[in-house]
Design a protein around this motif. Structure first.
Motif, short mmCIF file in Angstrom:
data_model
loop_
_atom_site.label_atom_id
_atom_site.label_comp_id
_atom_site.label_asym_id
_atom_site.label_seq_id
_atom_site.Cartn_x
_atom_site.Cartn_y
_atom_site.Cartn_z
N MET A 1 -66.95 -22.32 -43.01
CA MET A 1 -66.95 -23.16 -41.82
C MET A 1 -68.36 -23.70 -41.57
O MET A 1 -69.34 -22.96 -41.58
N LEU A 2 -68.45 -25.02 -41.37
CA LEU A 2 -69.75 -25.69 -41.23
C LEU A 2 -70.61 -25.07 -40.14
O LEU A 2 -71.78 -24.75 -40.37
N LEU A 3 -70.08 -24.90 -38.94
CA LEU A 3 -70.88 -24.39 -37.83
C LEU A 3 -71.35 -22.96 -38.10
O LEU A 3 -72.48 -22.61 -37.75
N LYS A 4 -70.53 -22.14 -38.72
CA LYS A 4 -70.92 -20.78 -39.06
C LYS A 4 -72.10 -20.79 -40.03
O LYS A 4 -73.08 -20.06 -39.85
N GLU A 5 -72.01 -21.62 -41.06
CA GLU A 5 -73.09 -21.69 -42.05
C GLU A 5 -74.38 -22.16 -41.41
O GLU A 5 -75.46 -21.63 -41.69
N LEU A 6 -74.30 -23.17 -40.54
CA LEU A 6 -75.50 -23.68 -39.87
C LEU A 6 -76.09 -22.63 -38.93
O LEU A 6 -77.31 -22.43 -38.88
N SER A 7 -75.23 -21.94 -38.18
CA SER A 7 -75.69 -20.95 -37.22
C SER A 7 -76.44 -19.81 -37.88
O SER A 7 -77.44 -19.31 -37.35
N GLU A 8 -75.98 -19.38 -39.03
CA GLU A 8 -76.55 -18.19 -39.67
C GLU A 8 -77.80 -18.49 -40.49
O GLU A 8 -78.46 -17.57 -40.98
N LEU A 9 -78.17 -19.77 -40.61
CA LEU A 9 -79.45 -20.12 -41.22
C LEU A 9 -80.57 -19.82 -40.23
O LEU A 9 -80.41 -19.98 -39.03
N ASN A 10 -81.72 -19.39 -40.72
CA ASN A 10 -82.87 -19.15 -39.86
C ASN A 10 -83.77 -20.36 -39.84
O ASN A 10 -84.17 -20.87 -40.90
N GLY A 11 -84.10 -20.83 -38.63
CA GLY A 11 -84.94 -22.01 -38.51
C GLY A 11 -85.72 -22.03 -37.22
O GLY A 11 -85.65 -23.00 -36.45
N GLN A 155 -74.10 -12.45 -36.64
CA GLN A 155 -73.00 -12.98 -37.44
C GLN A 155 -72.20 -13.95 -36.57
O GLN A 155 -71.71 -13.57 -35.50
N ALA A 156 -72.08 -15.18 -37.03
CA ALA A 156 -71.36 -16.20 -36.27
C ALA A 156 -69.88 -16.16 -36.61
O ALA A 156 -69.51 -15.93 -37.76
N GLU A 157 -69.04 -16.39 -35.60
CA GLU A 157 -67.60 -16.35 -35.85
C GLU A 157 -66.83 -16.94 -34.68
O GLU A 157 -67.31 -16.97 -33.54
N GLY A 160 -61.63 -15.30 -29.45
CA GLY A 160 -60.94 -15.69 -28.24
C GLY A 160 -60.03 -16.89 -28.46
O GLY A 160 -59.51 -17.12 -29.56
N ASP A 161 -59.86 -17.67 -27.42
CA ASP A 161 -58.97 -18.83 -27.45
C ASP A 161 -59.77 -20.09 -27.75
O ASP A 161 -60.18 -20.83 -26.86
N GLY A 162 -60.04 -20.33 -29.03
CA GLY A 162 -60.74 -21.54 -29.44
C GLY A 162 -62.23 -21.53 -29.19
O GLY A 162 -62.87 -22.59 -29.19
N LEU A 163 -62.82 -20.34 -29.01
CA LEU A 163 -64.26 -20.24 -28.77
C LEU A 163 -65.00 -19.85 -30.05
O LEU A 163 -64.39 -19.41 -31.02
N PHE A 164 -66.30 -20.01 -30.02
CA PHE A 164 -67.15 -19.69 -31.17
C PHE A 164 -68.44 -19.09 -30.66
O PHE A 164 -69.01 -19.58 -29.69
N LYS A 165 -68.89 -18.00 -31.30
CA LYS A 165 -70.15 -17.37 -30.90
C LYS A 165 -71.09 -17.28 -32.08
O LYS A 165 -70.68 -17.10 -33.22
N GLY A 166 -72.38 -17.42 -31.79
CA GLY A 166 -73.39 -17.35 -32.83
C GLY A 166 -74.75 -17.68 -32.28
O GLY A 166 -74.89 -18.10 -31.13
N ALA A 176 -74.11 -30.15 -36.63
CA ALA A 176 -72.74 -30.20 -37.13
C ALA A 176 -72.06 -31.50 -36.74
O ALA A 176 -71.32 -32.10 -37.53
N VAL A 177 -72.30 -31.97 -35.51
CA VAL A 177 -71.72 -33.23 -35.06
C VAL A 177 -72.21 -34.37 -35.93
O VAL A 177 -71.42 -35.21 -36.41
N LEU A 178 -73.53 -34.43 -36.18
CA LEU A 178 -74.08 -35.50 -37.01
C LEU A 178 -73.51 -35.45 -38.42
O LEU A 178 -73.22 -36.49 -39.02
N LEU A 179 -73.34 -34.26 -38.97
CA LEU A 179 -72.79 -34.15 -40.32
C LEU A 179 -71.34 -34.62 -40.36
O LEU A 179 -70.90 -35.20 -41.36
N ASN A 180 -70.60 -34.41 -39.29
CA ASN A 180 -69.24 -34.93 -39.21
C ASN A 180 -69.22 -36.46 -39.11
O ASN A 180 -68.38 -37.12 -39.72
N ILE A 181 -70.16 -37.01 -38.34
CA ILE A 181 -70.25 -38.46 -38.22
C ILE A 181 -70.62 -39.08 -39.57
O ILE A 181 -70.14 -40.16 -39.94
#
Length: 341
Positions: A1-11, A155-157, A160-166, A176-181
């Motif tokens: 999942m794109l957002l998970k991969e981005l979240s777990e990178l250190n920057g 660990q991002a994941e 719940g009901d359509g939520l995401f934590k990370g 992630a939005v820009l990559l989708n655009i």
């Protein structure tokens, strides 16, 4: 999942290399040219053969974190915050130190050894340290050095009901939005600025905007969701699940009303739920972009996020998807009708 991969990178600010490389590899071959400037911004352009106003979309790659500023004789690491972090949330959090991602934990004097006045006040960063399991300074120096950046170990994941934590959802959600655009095609010339050091003073956006010099800029951010107790509904800045948030102003910028009017009209025509950001606290890259060169019109669209600037944030994945849809519809509208200004 794109957002998970981005979240777990250190920057952490000034150390965005891993995020930049990830984005570069993902978009290579899908844009006309990619440039990394001297500050570290990644600017991707899709403009060959395109006519119309140049629009820049901006999202920052960096995240809040810590830096090693000393190593005690005991092997414990002295630390300083990078970016705005509530010190009350730091103690006992797991972290990764330096480029080798050395595991550690943020520690403090045990509560049963604290004086009464110490227990009555939040622990300051100067009273905290990072424990990497070293027995003394010499052993610690084998793995870390002063100046190493420290990121939260989370660990991002989805949950719940359509939520995401990370971690670092501010502003990997925007990335992630820009990559989708970027997966869509437009007749407009576009520049995508993945910027650095936003959390320490909007530095990357200042340089990127000067370089690109767009006719219009759109900042894609995350913003505080205040939909938690004891706040009442009318006190919330934004709410999870109510769609992307459009900003009128913040500490750094007042958005031209014509841009807001066009964004609202586009959202309503497309049937995209949206909300207004009801707080003016904090600043965004819009402030730096707006005052670049002779002035660049800029709007801000944000994904609501709980617990921003802490080790773990929470957002609604549908809000993220709707943000992509609103920006897509806005760009299509510019293709048809031109700029709103």
């Amino acid at each position: 999942m794109l957002l998970k991969e981005l979240s777990e990178l250190n920057g952490v600010s000034s150390g965005e290399t891993a995020v930049r490389h990830y984005i570069h590899d993902r978009i290579q071959g899908r844009v006309d040219r990619i440039q990394t400037d001297r500050l570290g911004n990644l600017i991707a352009r899709r403009d060959q053969g395109k006519k119309g106003p140049l629009v820049m979309l901006s999202a920052h790659m960096d995240e809040v974190g810590l830096m090693v500023v000393g190593i005690d004789a005991s092997g414990l690491l002295k630390i300083k915050t990078i970016g705005s972090i509530d010190e009350r949330v730091l103690v006992s959090k797991r972290v990764l130190v330096g480029p080798q991602r050395i595991p550690g934990v943020i520690g403090a004097k045990p509560i049963h050894l604290q004086e009464k006045e110490e227990r009555e006040h939040p622990l300051k960063t100067t009273s905290l340290f990072v424990d990497i399991g070293a027995t003394d300074r010499k052993e610690a120096e084998k793995d870390v050095k002063i100046g190493d950046l420290i990121a939260f170990d989370v660990q991002a994941e989805a949950f719940g009901d359509g939520l995401f934590k990370g971690k670092a959802l501010d502003d990997r959600a925007g990335c992630a939005v820009l990559l989708n655009i970027l997966e869509k095609e437009y007749s407009l010339p576009l520049a995508f600025a993945f910027t650095v050091q936003e959390e320490v003073g909007l530095r990357g956006a200042t340089v990127a905007a000067f370089s690109v010099n767009p006719d219009l800029a759109l900042v894609v951010e995350t913003t505080s969701a205040g939909d938690v107790p004891p706040l009442k509904k009318h006190q919330a800045s934004t709410r999870l699940g109510a769609g992307p948030a459009i900003s009128f102003m913040d500490r750094s910028v007042i958005v031209n009303p014509a841009l807001i009017t066009r964004l609202v009209a586009v959202a309503e025509k497309a049937g995209i739920p949206y909300q207004f950001r009801e707080s003016t606290a904090g600043g965004t890259e819009a402030g730096a972009i707006n005052q670049t060169r002779s002035g660049i019109p800029v709007a801000v669209i944000s994904v609501p996020c709980r617990y921003i600037h802490s080790p773990v944030g929470v957002l609604n994945l549908n809000d993220l998807e709707l943000t992509v849809k609103l920006i897509d519809a806005f760009l299509r509208d510019i293709e048809q009708r031109g700029l709103p200004l």
